[in-house]
Design a protein around this motif. Structure first.
Motif, PDB file in Angstrom:
ATOM      1  N   UNK A 195     -40.318  13.828 -14.097  1.00 24.41           N
ATOM      2  CA  UNK A 195     -40.092  13.900 -15.326  1.00 24.41           C
ATOM      3  C   UNK A 195     -40.189  15.080 -15.580  1.00 24.41           C
ATOM      4  N   UNK A 196     -41.847  16.356 -15.029  1.00 17.17           N
ATOM      5  CA  UNK A 196     -41.214  17.686 -15.505  1.00 17.17           C
ATOM      6  C   UNK A 196     -40.114  18.234 -15.090  1.00 17.17           C
ATOM      7  N   UNK A 197     -39.386  17.946 -13.519  1.00 22.66           N
ATOM      8  CA  UNK A 197     -38.652  18.497 -13.296  1.00 22.66           C
ATOM      9  C   UNK A 197     -36.577  17.791 -14.176  1.00 22.66           C
ATOM     10  N   UNK A 255     -39.394   9.492  -4.749  1.00 21.27           N
ATOM     11  CA  UNK A 255     -38.454   8.275  -4.543  1.00 21.27           C
ATOM     12  C   UNK A 255     -38.458   7.718  -5.763  1.00 21.27           C
ATOM     13  N   UNK A 256     -39.688   6.654  -5.260  1.00 22.67           N
ATOM     14  CA  UNK A 256     -39.193   5.698  -6.601  1.00 22.67           C
ATOM     15  C   UNK A 256     -39.324   6.509  -7.906  1.00 22.67           C
ATOM     16  N   UNK A 257     -39.873   7.003  -8.118  1.00 21.82           N
ATOM     17  CA  UNK A 257     -39.882   7.516  -9.508  1.00 21.82           C
ATOM     18  C   UNK A 257     -38.439   8.389  -9.857  1.00 21.82           C
ATOM     19  N   UNK A 310     -49.103  11.185 -10.865  1.00 21.93           N
ATOM     20  CA  UNK A 310     -48.203  13.136 -10.383  1.00 21.93           C
ATOM     21  C   UNK A 310     -47.492  12.704  -9.994  1.00 21.93           C
ATOM     22  N   UNK A 311     -46.827  11.920  -8.665  1.00 26.86           N
ATOM     23  CA  UNK A 311     -45.345  11.997  -8.613  1.00 26.86           C
ATOM     24  C   UNK A 311     -44.001  11.121  -9.486  1.00 26.86           C
ATOM     25  N   UNK A 312     -44.710  11.063 -10.852  1.00 28.06           N
ATOM     26  CA  UNK A 312     -43.555  10.542 -11.965  1.00 28.06           C
ATOM     27  C   UNK A 312     -43.904  11.044 -13.213  1.00 28.06           C
ATOM     28  N   UNK A 321     -47.089   8.672   1.270  1.00 26.95           N
ATOM     29  CA  UNK A 321     -47.608   8.208   0.200  1.00 26.95           C
ATOM     30  C   UNK A 321     -46.935   9.020  -0.703  1.00 26.95           C
ATOM     31  N   UNK A 322     -46.972   9.616  -1.274  1.00 28.68           N
ATOM     32  CA  UNK A 322     -46.744  10.727  -2.396  1.00 28.68           C
ATOM     33  C   UNK A 322     -44.749  11.108  -1.966  1.00 28.68           C
ATOM     34  N   UNK A 323     -44.751  10.879  -1.301  1.00 28.46           N
ATOM     35  CA  UNK A 323     -43.542  11.234  -0.671  1.00 28.46           C
ATOM     36  C   UNK A 323     -42.247   9.777  -1.188  1.00 28.46           C
ATOM     37  N   UNK A 324     -43.169   8.669  -0.951  1.00 26.81           N
ATOM     38  CA  UNK A 324     -42.523   7.319  -1.519  1.00 26.81           C
ATOM     39  C   UNK A 324     -42.861   7.258  -3.198  1.00 26.81           C
TER      40      UNK A 324
END
Length: 334
Positions: free
Chosen positions: A300-302, A90-92, A294-296, A84-87
């Motif tokens: 964005x932070x990276x 990837x979308x972000x 958290x993923x977004x 779920x985190x990976x998806x």
């Protein structure tokens, strides 16, 4: 009308000629840069699609120093939390025009080091890394690659976390509000600060109003350690807080296999709100982690770190929320 030639890879120059524009304008239209009219851009993109043009990423990387890819390093894809985190990552990333190279380290330090080395060798522009434990660091080959760390409190990196202590407190207070006073805690691996924070906060809240029946550890897995099964079978707790949903589901199954009712005899609380939580029987009460947010933030932070390497490191902490479902209920006095 120009058509794709089998076995031939169309060049930017050929796209420009077929579209009747300069090579610079064709490049601007395809890459979304420079100054080119909207109609011209659409016309060039249509011609490029007809010719089967695909940008040469290697040439682009040599020119810009970037590959348009980021690496995502996760510890265990058998845990539904991580797909779920990976998806979400990837979308972000896709929304910013980036591709993601994903690898699973299977919880092994050597596999983690090898995976990061491999991604560094592929020339990723940056890494989003969910380390196995809190004592990790990037191997030398990846030392100069911008990296964002998820979950773990590693010094020297941008860190994205959830408020795990708040989650532990919410879990304990939920059970206490249902009248439970003898509560057991199954925490995740001690090497993870997030697991420790969940357990310690829950235990503090329990001791303020009730009694800690027992405290044991388990891997983030359905399979339960012998010490955990012994604790569950001691019949000394009316409720259980697990450090992850997988552990909680394993506990529910074990209790049910012994003929106990959840939540009639024992209430069980999870953490993470993985997709399986709602499908469990009964549906699992848990602490919701804001995975998509958290993923977004990680992406964005990276990307910001890639563009601004010299800025101070950031630590972003997200709130969590209680999700009460069927696995928790009022304490039954015995």
């Amino acid at each position: 009308m120009s058509k794709p030639v089998p076995g031939h890879r169309a060049t930017l120059k050929e796209v420009a000629k077929a579209a009747g524009v300069s090579v610079a304008s064709a490049s601007y239209a395809i890459n979304g840069t420079g100054s080119v009219g909207e109609q011209t851009r659409e016309h060039v993109l249509a011609v490029a699609a007809r010719l089967g043009y695909r940008p040469n990423q290697n040439a682009k990387a040599m020119k810009t120093g970037r590959t348009g890819t980021i690496g995502l390093v996760l510890p265990d894809l058998t845990n539904p939390f991580f797909p779920a985190l990976a998806q979400a990552v990837i979308q972000a990333a896709r929304g910013h025009g980036y591709s993601v190279l994903l690898t699973d380290t299977e919880g092994e330090p050597e596999a983690e080091r090898h995976a990061i080395d491999l991604l560094a060798g592929r020339g990723v522009d940056g890494l989003i890394w969910f380390p196995i434990a809190d004592d990790r660091s990037l191997p030398p080959l990846a030392d100069n690659i911008p990296a964002v760390v998820l979950d773990r409190a590693l010094a020297g990196y941008d860190v994205i976390q959830a408020d795990y202590a708040e989650g532990g407190r919410l879990a304990a207070e939920h059970l206490l509000s249902l009248g439970h006073r003898r509560i057991g805690v199954i925490s995740g691996p001690h090497a993870a600060s997030s697991a420790r924070a969940r357990a310690e906060a829950a235990i503090d809240a329990i001791r303020r109003e009730g009694q800690l029946a027992w405290h044991v550890h388990n891997a983030f897995a359905l399979d339960l350690e012998p010490a955990v099964t012994v604790a569950l079978e001691s019949n000394t707790a009316t409720a259980v807080i697990a450090g992850a949903d997988l552990i909680a589901i394993g506990a529910v199954r074990h209790l049910q296999a012994r003929g106990l009712s959840v939540p009639g005899d024992v209430s069980v609380m999870g953490f993470d709100d993985i997709p399986w939580a709602q499908l469990n029987n009964p549906p699992l009460s848990t602490i919701e982690m804001p995975v998509e947010e958290m993923a977004v933030e990680a992406v964005e932070t990276l990307l910001h770190r890639i563009a601004h390497r010299g800025e101070a490191r950031r630590r972003v902490v997200f709130n969590v929320a209680l999700v009460a479902r069927g696995s928790t209920g009022p304490a039954v006095l015995k």
